[in-house]
Design an enzyme around this catalytic site. Structure first.
Site, mmCIF file in Angstrom:
data_model
loop_
_atom_site.group_PDB
_atom_site.id
_atom_site.type_symbol
_atom_site.label_atom_id
_atom_site.label_comp_id
_atom_site.label_asym_id
_atom_site.label_seq_id
_atom_site.Cartn_x
_atom_site.Cartn_y
_atom_site.Cartn_z
ATOM 1 N N LEU A 68 0.847 -1.188 0.000
ATOM 2 C CA LEU A 68 0.000 0.000 0.000
ATOM 3 C C LEU A 68 0.881 1.236 0.000
ATOM 4 C CD1 LEU A 68 -2.713 -0.916 2.681
ATOM 5 C CD2 LEU A 68 -2.835 -1.240 0.196
ATOM 6 N N ASP A 69 0.400 2.288 -0.655
ATOM 7 C CA ASP A 69 1.096 3.563 -0.605
ATOM 8 C C ASP A 69 1.210 4.027 0.839
ATOM 9 O OD1 ASP A 69 1.199 3.621 -3.361
ATOM 10 O OD2 ASP A 69 -0.563 4.922 -3.568
ATOM 11 N N ARG A 70 2.191 4.878 1.076
ATOM 12 C CA ARG A 70 2.398 5.461 2.408
ATOM 13 C C ARG A 70 1.089 6.021 2.972
ATOM 14 N NH1 ARG A 70 6.422 8.288 5.273
ATOM 15 N NH2 ARG A 70 8.018 8.026 3.657
ATOM 16 N N THR A 72 -2.030 5.405 2.067
ATOM 17 C CA THR A 72 -3.187 4.518 2.039
ATOM 18 C C THR A 72 -3.143 3.634 3.275
ATOM 19 O OG1 THR A 72 -3.190 4.475 -0.378
ATOM 20 C CG2 THR A 72 -4.415 2.746 0.742
#
Length: 257
Positions: A68-70, A72
């Site tokens: 997951l993105d930072r 998210t």
């Protein structure tokens, strides 16, 4: 970067489900999933290894299966053994994992349900860009498909917002964020695909400021991985997560109907 305030919330994760072969955790934003750019900061993989220090001491090597993105939050799957890493990696490649996200977006979409199949590629491949990671819709891009469904419409201080369930059937970079922005429903707090990419550039240079708070409303994009289903040893594992506290708080600020 100005470090006077946090990006979003204190780095944190909790265990949602676990077996001897794998573990599913819910991570908060802005916790990164693995070490990045040589920077010394807390990350999810490090946290998992600390949590499972006894197993690590006995040879366990944790491997991230989905990332997951930072900014998210939500469900992340980590394999504990080489066998699980291979099996879950194959399931990911074969698109046998089912993922669902919840997003808070600006506005009230005209649709109740819709599907976006517009292809995506990195913007820098076809035009100049100030943000290396920024993606865009382009006919030369990779095929992708996202299903969307409106869960709720509400207003906050008179401004319209909606809660959207997002089901990505492919896994392109920033897929949900790009598709929602293209549909005219950008995610609240999105520094790249929201009001202006200038927000991202300002954040990189100055950190979180009162001006950015006024424009973005949230210090991270309002996207949460809430469902993760995956096959393992001929069994379908279902995991589900509640919306993160910061997004629940934003929704709780809705105007009375």
């Amino acid at each position: 970067m100005n470090q006077d305030g946090p990006i979003a919330c204190v780095p944190w994760f909790r265990v949602v489900a676990e077996s001897p072969e794998w573990i599913v955790v819910s991570k908060a934003a802005p916790l990164i999933v693995h070490p990045s750019n040589g920077k010394s900061e807390p990350n999810l993989l490090q946290g998992i290894e600390t949590l499972l220090c006894y197993e690590v001491a006995n040879g366990m090597k944790a491997a991230l299966i989905n990332r997951l993105d930072r900014e998210t939050s939500g469900l992340t799957l980590i394999a504990k053994t080489p066998t699980a890493t291979r099996q879950l990696g194959r399931a990911m490649q074969r698109r046998q994992m089912h993922k669902e996200y919840t997003a808070i977006v600006y506005g009230h979409p005209a649709w109740e349900q819709t599907v976006c199949e517009l292809p995506i590629l990195r913007q820098g491949e076809v035009m100049e860009t100030r943000i290396w990671l920024k993606q865009c819709i382009h006919p030369q891009g990779k095929k992708c498909r996202t299903e969307f469904r409106v869960l709720r419409r509400f207003t906050r201080n008179g401004e319209p917002f909606s809660i959207i369930r997002c089901i990505p059937l492919t896994g392109r970079t920033h897929q949900i964020r790009v598709h929602l922005a293209t549909l005219g429903s950008p995610i609240v707090g999105d520094k790249i695909y929201g009001p202006s990419e200038d927000c991202y550039l300002e954040f990189i240079h100055k950190g979180w400021t009162s001006e950015l708070e006024t424009r973005l409303l949230l210090p991270r994009h309002a996207l949460h991985a809430c469902v993760l289903d995956f096959p393992f040893d001929e069994e379908l594992i279902h995991t589900q997560d509640e919306l993160s506290p910061d997004l629940e708080e934003f929704i709780a600020g809705a105007d009375r109907e």
